[in-house]
Scaffold this active site. Structure first.
Site, PDB file in Angstrom:
ATOM      1  CG  ASP A  44      -0.356   0.070   2.506  1.00 40.03           C
ATOM      2  OD1 ASP A  44       1.018  -0.066   2.728  1.00 40.03           O
ATOM      3  OD2 ASP A  44      -0.988   0.112   3.444  1.00 40.03           O
ATOM      4  CB  SER A  45       4.495   1.647  -0.202  1.00 37.23           C
ATOM      5  OG  SER A  45       4.926   0.591  -0.922  1.00 37.23           O
ATOM      6  CG  ASP A  83       0.490  -4.056   1.989  1.00 35.42           C
ATOM      7  OD1 ASP A  83       0.950  -5.104   2.523  1.00 35.42           O
ATOM      8  OD2 ASP A  83       1.330  -3.107   1.958  1.00 35.42           O
ATOM      9  CE  LYS A 113       3.668  -6.149   3.596  1.00 38.65           C
ATOM     10  NZ  LYS A 113       3.145  -4.824   4.278  1.00 38.65           N
ATOM     11  CD  GLU A 115       0.755  -1.246   8.007  1.00 38.75           C
ATOM     12  OE1 GLU A 115       0.418  -0.677   8.942  1.00 38.75           O
ATOM     13  OE2 GLU A 115       1.213  -1.139   6.658  1.00 38.75           O
ATOM     14  CD  GLU A 182       8.159  -0.243   7.312  1.00 42.09           C
ATOM     15  OE1 GLU A 182       7.124  -1.154   6.987  1.00 42.09           O
ATOM     16  OE2 GLU A 182       8.306   0.968   7.078  1.00 42.09           O
TER      17      GLU A 182
END
Ligand code: KIV
Ligand code: NA
Length: 276
Positions: A44-45, A83, A113, A115, A182
């Site tokens: 999602d970057s 993501d 993925k 978070e 991270e």
């Protein structure tokens, strides 16, 4: 050979390092695939690198599906991890499973993925139970930027370090096949890597992780304004692009481009027979 979650498991068992890079489109995915990288992260970057947002919070599930689809057409052998964006899995296991499913069925990803640590263990378990491999992501979790108070290293004090260890255990127990660490101090990432049976993928977490991930625009030097401590420029593609764009502009204006070799020919007699 197609990389799968089994590749990840075996790599950890055999002590073989894993490589992962972001990609958000067909062309880049094809190049990453050709280079033999193990996995592509449709991160999602992309909200920042492709869409120009200042953080990842505005990225939608539709955005992710759109980019993941494009990547899936270019990636033959790389494992595609996509993501789940902000608020697509934090509202309960049902939402998490439905949205993860869409990244797989519409986005053609091979895994998702999300978070968070212990607080999303239930969501991880539910998605895994639906037959969808989950990569966890702990430490600096950019979707929680407002709660964390900025992009900064995590787990430096005792409390933070303990939480990170508990989160790593929780996501493994919930069934994640890998975990991204991270912005975590290298020695802590090393201990977490030794502790877990699943591979750790580091970004700003030192070289003792089982694998590494970077955002491709970062490692190619396509950003010149800001370089995070953990980024290494493996090329200066940004400079090369500006140079090529300038040259193109110059050649157009000087009448150098396009040349004869770039131009389609026609018999001159035809051109002359027509009234203009
Ligand atoms: O979105 C992303 O690119 C990521 C990596 C930085 C791990 O989540
Ligand atoms: Na991300």
């Amino acid at each position: 050979m197609k990389n799968t979650v089994l590749t990840f498991r075996r790599a950890k068992e055999e002590g073989v390092k894993l490589s992962m890079l972001t990609a958000y489109d067909y062309t880049t995915a094809k190049l990453v695939d050709e280079a033999g990288i193990n996995a592509i992260l449709v991160g999602d970057s992309l909200g920042m690198t492709m869409l120009g947002y200042e953080d990842t919070l505005s990225v939608t599930l539709e955005d992710m599906i759109h980019h993941s689809k494009a990547v899936s057409r270019g990636a033959k052998n790389t494992l595609i991890v996509c993501d789940l964006p902000f608020m697509t899995y934090n509202t309960g296991v049902r939402d998490a499973v439905i949205n993860a499913g869409r990244l797989m069925s519409e986005g053609r990803a091979n895994a998702v993925k999300l978070e968070g640590g212990a607080e999303v263990a239930e969501e991880i378990r539910a998605i895994v139970n639906a037959g969808i491999p989950v990569c966890a992501h702990i430490g600096l979790t950019p979707q929680a930027i407002n709660a964390l108070g900025g992009f900064r290293v995590q787990g430096k004090d005792i409390e933070g370090a303990k939480k990170l260890v508990e989160d790593a255990k929780a996501v493994e127990a919930a069934g994640a096949f890998a975990v991204v660490l991270e912005c975590v101090p290298g020695r802590l990432a090393e201990e977490i890597t030794k502790m877990l049976k699943i591979p750790t993928i580091g970004i700003g977490a030192g070289n003792k992780c089982d694998g590494q991930v970077l955002v491709y625009q970062d490692m190619l030097g396509m950003y010149t304004e800001f370089k995070a401590k953990f980024v290494k420029h493996f090329a200066n593609i940004g400079e090369d692009m500006i140079k090529a764009f300038r040259e193109y502009d110059k050649e157009i204006k000087e009448g150098i481009f396009p040349d004869k070799e770039h131009t389609f020919a026609i018999d001159e007699s035809i051109v002359e027979q027509i009234e203009y």
